[in-house]
Design a protein around this motif. Structure first.
Motif, mmCIF file in Angstrom:
data_model
loop_
_atom_site.group_PDB
_atom_site.id
_atom_site.type_symbol
_atom_site.label_atom_id
_atom_site.label_comp_id
_atom_site.label_asym_id
_atom_site.label_seq_id
_atom_site.Cartn_x
_atom_site.Cartn_y
_atom_site.Cartn_z
ATOM 1 N N GLY A 1 0.993 -0.837 -0.336
ATOM 2 C CA GLY A 1 0.239 0.255 0.379
ATOM 3 C C GLY A 1 1.016 1.598 0.082
ATOM 4 O O GLY A 1 0.420 1.817 -0.403
ATOM 5 N N MET A 2 2.503 0.824 -0.173
ATOM 6 C CA MET A 2 3.195 2.260 0.087
ATOM 7 C C MET A 2 4.000 2.512 -1.416
ATOM 8 O O MET A 2 5.290 3.842 -1.203
ATOM 9 N N GLU A 3 3.387 1.535 -2.120
ATOM 10 C CA GLU A 3 4.147 1.754 -3.345
ATOM 11 C C GLU A 3 4.167 3.193 -3.888
ATOM 12 O O GLU A 3 3.180 3.604 -3.721
ATOM 13 N N ARG A 4 5.359 3.561 -4.551
ATOM 14 C CA ARG A 4 5.472 4.855 -5.248
ATOM 15 C C ARG A 4 5.850 4.372 -6.582
ATOM 16 O O ARG A 4 6.104 3.389 -7.295
ATOM 17 N N THR A 5 5.914 5.635 -7.992
ATOM 18 C CA THR A 5 6.063 5.545 -9.342
ATOM 19 C C THR A 5 7.487 5.266 -9.654
ATOM 20 O O THR A 5 7.724 5.416 -10.681
ATOM 21 N N THR A 6 7.984 5.622 -8.585
ATOM 22 C CA THR A 6 9.119 6.379 -9.206
ATOM 23 C C THR A 6 10.580 4.934 -8.289
ATOM 24 O O THR A 6 11.757 5.389 -8.250
ATOM 25 N N VAL A 7 9.912 3.948 -9.116
ATOM 26 C CA VAL A 7 10.894 2.796 -9.170
ATOM 27 C C VAL A 7 11.591 3.342 -10.033
ATOM 28 O O VAL A 7 11.250 4.235 -11.011
ATOM 29 N N ASP A 8 13.158 3.305 -9.795
ATOM 30 C CA ASP A 8 14.476 2.912 -10.926
ATOM 31 C C ASP A 8 14.329 2.005 -11.577
ATOM 32 O O ASP A 8 15.416 0.992 -10.998
ATOM 33 N N ILE B 1 -0.660 -11.834 -0.841
ATOM 34 C CA ILE B 1 -0.773 -10.852 0.671
ATOM 35 C C ILE B 1 0.358 -9.828 0.824
ATOM 36 O O ILE B 1 1.724 -10.809 1.007
ATOM 37 N N HIS B 2 0.213 -8.752 0.309
ATOM 38 C CA HIS B 2 1.615 -8.081 0.257
ATOM 39 C C HIS B 2 1.257 -6.799 1.671
ATOM 40 O O HIS B 2 0.418 -5.979 1.438
ATOM 41 N N LEU C 1 -3.236 -5.572 -1.115
ATOM 42 C CA LEU C 1 -2.403 -4.768 -0.715
ATOM 43 C C LEU C 1 -3.151 -4.565 1.136
ATOM 44 O O LEU C 1 -3.859 -3.626 1.333
ATOM 45 N N VAL C 2 -1.848 -4.724 2.255
ATOM 46 C CA VAL C 2 -2.854 -4.692 3.404
ATOM 47 C C VAL C 2 -2.474 -3.752 4.362
ATOM 48 O O VAL C 2 -0.787 -3.906 4.813
ATOM 49 N N THR C 3 -2.838 -2.863 4.813
ATOM 50 C CA THR C 3 -2.618 -1.851 5.978
ATOM 51 C C THR C 3 -2.577 -2.447 7.312
ATOM 52 O O THR C 3 -3.156 -3.833 7.592
#
Length: 333
Positions: free
Chosen positions: A163-170, A212-213, A296-298
């Motif tokens: 749930g904390m993913e961002r699009t800025t993966v290199d 589950i992540h 995606l589990v908080t």
């Protein structure tokens, strides 16, 4: 938020018929993994758990296993020694488990720690925290999926930052080897995004297995100190003075953390298989309710599709991350 009362009520329904009978815990010798093992054994059900740990943790794990046997004589805890920051060791451990089991119901992955210091590579040339948080976990999943598919309610739970993913993966430096790329924030962003996008691909290809992540939130596991180099005096002092008290103030108790992860590992709230759930059904990363996929589990046991980020990662990153991952893991598959 799924209330703690609801979680306890769901976990109270666990018995020999509804509990995962065969479970594998990579990272179960400390922290959230250990708390979840204890919660699972404390149900009183017949379970067999493969507990994987390093040689250095064998003695305290032996004491832990004795405690578990006293709590529940019906539980069988099998110690499996392995330095699973090494992919060759991860493969060896998986082969041992595959030789002993005809199916697996639960794969629980919590290996890793925050890298406060400089890059530290394994003998296989992989940065150690990336190996533990990402490569080793995906290797476990790929090796053990055939046995998980034979279970009636198989689950894979990976605890890191769902749930904390961002699009800025290199995508040009996935292993963060370029000067200035490696650091606490960059590694978290990179590894979480890679983990979610790869787990989502595997979930789509393995209908019938719940992925589950999960994000643990504040949990006082003690692992905050593991990534600190002995020479990092100032950082160690700052962690001791500020971060550890904050974790202690806001974290779940050990008991609640174990119960929350037992719930995630057994409830039909995620994917529809497991202990019956009358509450709100989880929504997977593709914004579908009551279906297979990646959840995606908080830290509060809610699900989030992270709708602004996951479609971007799916379109722009998933293929490249998978190709790179298979190149790294190829010799160990």
């Amino acid at each position: 938020m799924v209330s703690y009362k609801e979680i306890r009520a769901s976990n109270a329904l666990l018995n020999d018929a509804t509990t995962p009978r065969v479970a594998v815990f990579a990272g179960g010798t400390s922290g959230i993994g250990q708390l979840t093992v204890r919660a699972l054994v404390s149900t009183g059900a017949s379970v067999r758990i493969h507990l994987i740990g390093r040689k250095s943790s064998e003695e305290r794990s032996r004491i832990f296993i004795q405690e578990l046997n006293a709590i529940n004589p019906k539980a069988e805890i099998i110690w499996v020694e392995g330095e699973i920051s090494l992919l060759s060791e991860t493969k060896r451990v998986c082969e041992i488990i595959k030789s002993k089991e005809s199916r697996i119901d639960l794969l629980f992955l919590t290996t890793g720690y925050a890298p406060f210091g400089a890059r530290n590579e394994t003998a296989e040339g992989i940065e150690i925290t990336q190996s533990l948080i990402y490569y080793s976990r995906i290797l476990f999943i790929q090796h053990l999926l055939p046995l998980l598919r034979l279970s009636e309610a198989p689950k894979i739970v990976s605890v890191q930052g769902g749930g904390m993913e961002r699009t800025t993966v290199d995508l040009e430096d996935m292993d963060l080897k370029k000067p200035g790329n490696f650091g606490l924030v960059n590694t978290h962003v990179q590894y979480v995004a890679m983990l979610s996008t790869t787990m989502e691909k595997l979930a789509a290809e393995n209908q019938g297995v719940t992925f589950i992540h999960s994000c643990p939130g504040w949990v006082n596991t003690g692992n905050v100190n593991r990534g600190l180099d002995a020479s990092l005096t100032i950082k160690s002092w700052l962690v001791w003075l500020f971060l550890e008290p904050l974790i202690g103030l806001f974290s779940f108790s050990d008991e609640e953390s174990g119960q929350r992860y037992l719930f995630q590992s057994t409830s039909a709230a995620f994917g529809g298989r497991g202990v019956p759930w009358k509450g709100k059904a989880g929504v997977n990363s593709q914004m579908k309710t009551g279906e297979d996929g990646l959840f995606l589990v908080t830290s509060k046991c809610d699900t989030t599709p992270n709708a602004k980020v996951m479609p971007v990662l799916r379109e722009k990153a998933q293929g490249k991350v998978w190709e790179h991952t298979q190149k790294v893991l190829g010799p160990y598959l």
